[in-house]
Design an enzyme around this catalytic site. Structure first.
Site, mmCIF file in Angstrom:
data_model
loop_
_atom_site.group_PDB
_atom_site.id
_atom_site.type_symbol
_atom_site.label_atom_id
_atom_site.label_comp_id
_atom_site.label_asym_id
_atom_site.label_seq_id
_atom_site.Cartn_x
_atom_site.Cartn_y
_atom_site.Cartn_z
ATOM 1 N N TYR A 1 24.563 55.826 -24.635
ATOM 2 C CA TYR A 1 24.875 56.283 -25.998
ATOM 3 C C TYR A 1 24.939 55.145 -27.024
ATOM 4 C CZ TYR A 1 26.149 60.385 -23.267
ATOM 5 O OH TYR A 1 26.117 61.447 -22.393
ATOM 6 N N ARG B 1 32.489 53.663 -23.277
ATOM 7 C CA ARG B 1 31.838 53.618 -21.957
ATOM 8 C C ARG B 1 30.412 54.146 -22.104
ATOM 9 N NH1 ARG B 1 36.381 54.308 -18.196
ATOM 10 N NH2 ARG B 1 37.468 52.356 -18.583
ATOM 11 N N HIS C 1 20.887 65.341 -30.313
ATOM 12 C CA HIS C 1 21.455 64.644 -29.148
ATOM 13 C C HIS C 1 21.115 63.171 -29.262
ATOM 14 C CE1 HIS C 1 22.809 68.209 -27.250
ATOM 15 N NE2 HIS C 1 21.648 68.766 -27.511
ATOM 16 N N ASN D 1 25.849 68.573 -32.719
ATOM 17 C CA ASN D 1 25.704 67.980 -31.398
ATOM 18 C C ASN D 1 26.857 68.544 -30.570
ATOM 19 O OD1 ASN D 1 25.609 66.518 -29.065
ATOM 20 N ND2 ASN D 1 25.428 64.509 -30.075
ATOM 21 N N PRO E 1 32.717 67.639 -27.510
ATOM 22 C CA PRO E 1 33.667 66.868 -26.711
ATOM 23 C C PRO E 1 33.164 65.485 -26.303
ATOM 24 C CG PRO E 1 32.793 68.721 -25.458
ATOM 25 C CD PRO E 1 32.386 68.927 -26.889
ATOM 26 N N ASN E 2 34.087 64.546 -26.385
ATOM 27 C CA ASN E 2 33.910 63.148 -25.950
ATOM 28 C C ASN E 2 33.085 62.295 -26.893
ATOM 29 O OD1 ASN E 2 35.423 63.323 -23.459
ATOM 30 N ND2 ASN E 2 33.772 64.632 -22.734
ATOM 31 N N ALA F 1 28.653 68.223 -24.261
ATOM 32 C CA ALA F 1 28.537 68.939 -22.976
ATOM 33 C C ALA F 1 28.479 70.454 -23.161
ATOM 34 C CB ALA F 1 29.703 68.562 -22.072
ATOM 35 N N GLU G 1 19.887 70.935 -34.150
ATOM 36 C CA GLU G 1 20.506 70.345 -32.951
ATOM 37 C C GLU G 1 20.192 68.852 -32.877
ATOM 38 O OE1 GLU G 1 18.713 71.820 -29.352
ATOM 39 O OE2 GLU G 1 20.402 71.151 -28.112
ATOM 40 N N ARG H 1 17.187 63.476 -18.433
ATOM 41 C CA ARG H 1 18.428 63.288 -17.662
ATOM 42 C C ARG H 1 18.590 64.375 -16.590
ATOM 43 N NH1 ARG H 1 23.226 61.895 -21.634
ATOM 44 N NH2 ARG H 1 24.181 61.403 -19.599
HETATM 45 O O1 CA2 Z 1 23.149 62.788 -25.956
HETATM 46 C C1 CA2 Z 1 24.002 63.466 -26.531
HETATM 47 O O2 CA2 Z 1 24.250 63.405 -27.738
HETATM 48 C C2 CA2 Z 1 24.881 64.417 -25.683
HETATM 49 O O3 CA2 Z 1 25.146 65.567 -26.471
HETATM 50 C C3 CA2 Z 1 26.163 63.650 -25.391
HETATM 51 C C4 CA2 Z 1 27.116 64.380 -24.462
HETATM 52 C C5 CA2 Z 1 26.390 64.903 -23.220
HETATM 53 O O4 CA2 Z 1 27.261 65.707 -22.436
HETATM 54 C C6 CA2 Z 1 25.145 65.706 -23.567
HETATM 55 O O5 CA2 Z 1 24.495 66.108 -22.382
HETATM 56 C C7 CA2 Z 1 24.198 64.881 -24.412
HETATM 57 C C8 CA2 Z 1 28.262 63.442 -24.071
HETATM 58 C C9 CA2 Z 1 29.132 63.021 -25.272
HETATM 59 C C10 CA2 Z 1 29.708 61.652 -25.184
HETATM 60 O O6 CA2 Z 1 30.182 61.333 -23.900
HETATM 61 C C11 CA2 Z 1 30.669 60.087 -23.644
HETATM 62 C C12 CA2 Z 1 30.838 59.779 -22.309
HETATM 63 C C13 CA2 Z 1 31.324 58.530 -21.963
HETATM 64 C C14 CA2 Z 1 31.648 57.606 -22.948
HETATM 65 C C15 CA2 Z 1 31.488 57.912 -24.263
HETATM 66 C C16 CA2 Z 1 31.002 59.145 -24.627
#
Ligand code: CA2
Length: 142
Positions: A22, A17, A100, A74, A9-10, A77, A98, A107
């Site tokens: 990222y 953002r 990230h 990946n 997700p996301n 969340a 895996e 974090r």
């Molecule tokens: O660092 C990573 O690849 C994560 O898997 C990214 C996830 C996070 O929940 C993991 O803890 C680590 C978040 C995905 C992307 O989230 C965004 C948030 C705001 C703007 C753009 C992407």
């Protein structure tokens, strides 16, 4: 060799953002990079992204019978919450790696557990997009 690349997700919001965490490249740029690395490594890459836990479980299950040789995942969340994704990875018994983008080890406390990681044979964390490249190389070479 056929690799399944799963993004949770996301991740489709990359580059919009939280660029300080990222990076500033978007999800399309990630997919283009993965396709180029697949060409260079001489493998196929089926890229899948979903914001829904059950859909990710379904896609991993499908890998059991669609000729997939290895999974790069990946779970975003869901890394930190999903026993269902862990169980799906264990069920299909395919080598999984895996990835990230950010260094989750540096974090928040809630990011310190990785359920999916418990079913993975290697982990590339905090290397940005390059982590996907390293994960693909690992699966091609092992
Ligand atoms: O660092 C990573 O690849 C994560 O898997 C990214 C996830 C996070 O929940 C993991 O803890 C680590 C978040 C995905 C992307 O989230 C965004 C948030 C705001 C703007 C753009 C992407």
């Amino acid at each position: 060799m056929k690799l399944l690349i799963v993004n949770g997700p996301n991740l489709n919001m990359l580059g919009i953002r939280e660029k300080h965490i990222y990076g500033d490249r978007d999800y399309d740029a990630l997919c283009r990079a993965i396709r180029q690395w697949a060409d260079e490594l001489g493998c196929e890459a089926d890229i899948y992204q979903s914001n829904h836990e059950g859909d990710i479980v379904d896609r991993i299950q499908r890998a059991y019978s669609d000729g997939t040789d290895g999974i790069v995942i990946n779970p975003a969340a869901y890394t930190h919450t999903s026993v269902a994704i862990l169980d799906a990875l264990k069920a299909v018994q395919l080598p999984a790696v895996e990835v990230h983008i950010s260094d989750v080890t540096q974090r928040e406390d809630f990011r310190q557990v990785s359920y999916a990681g418990m079913a993975c044979v290697a982990h590339y964390i905090g290397l940005g997009f390059e982590g996907y490249h390293r994960a693909m190389e690992y699966l091609v070479n092992h």
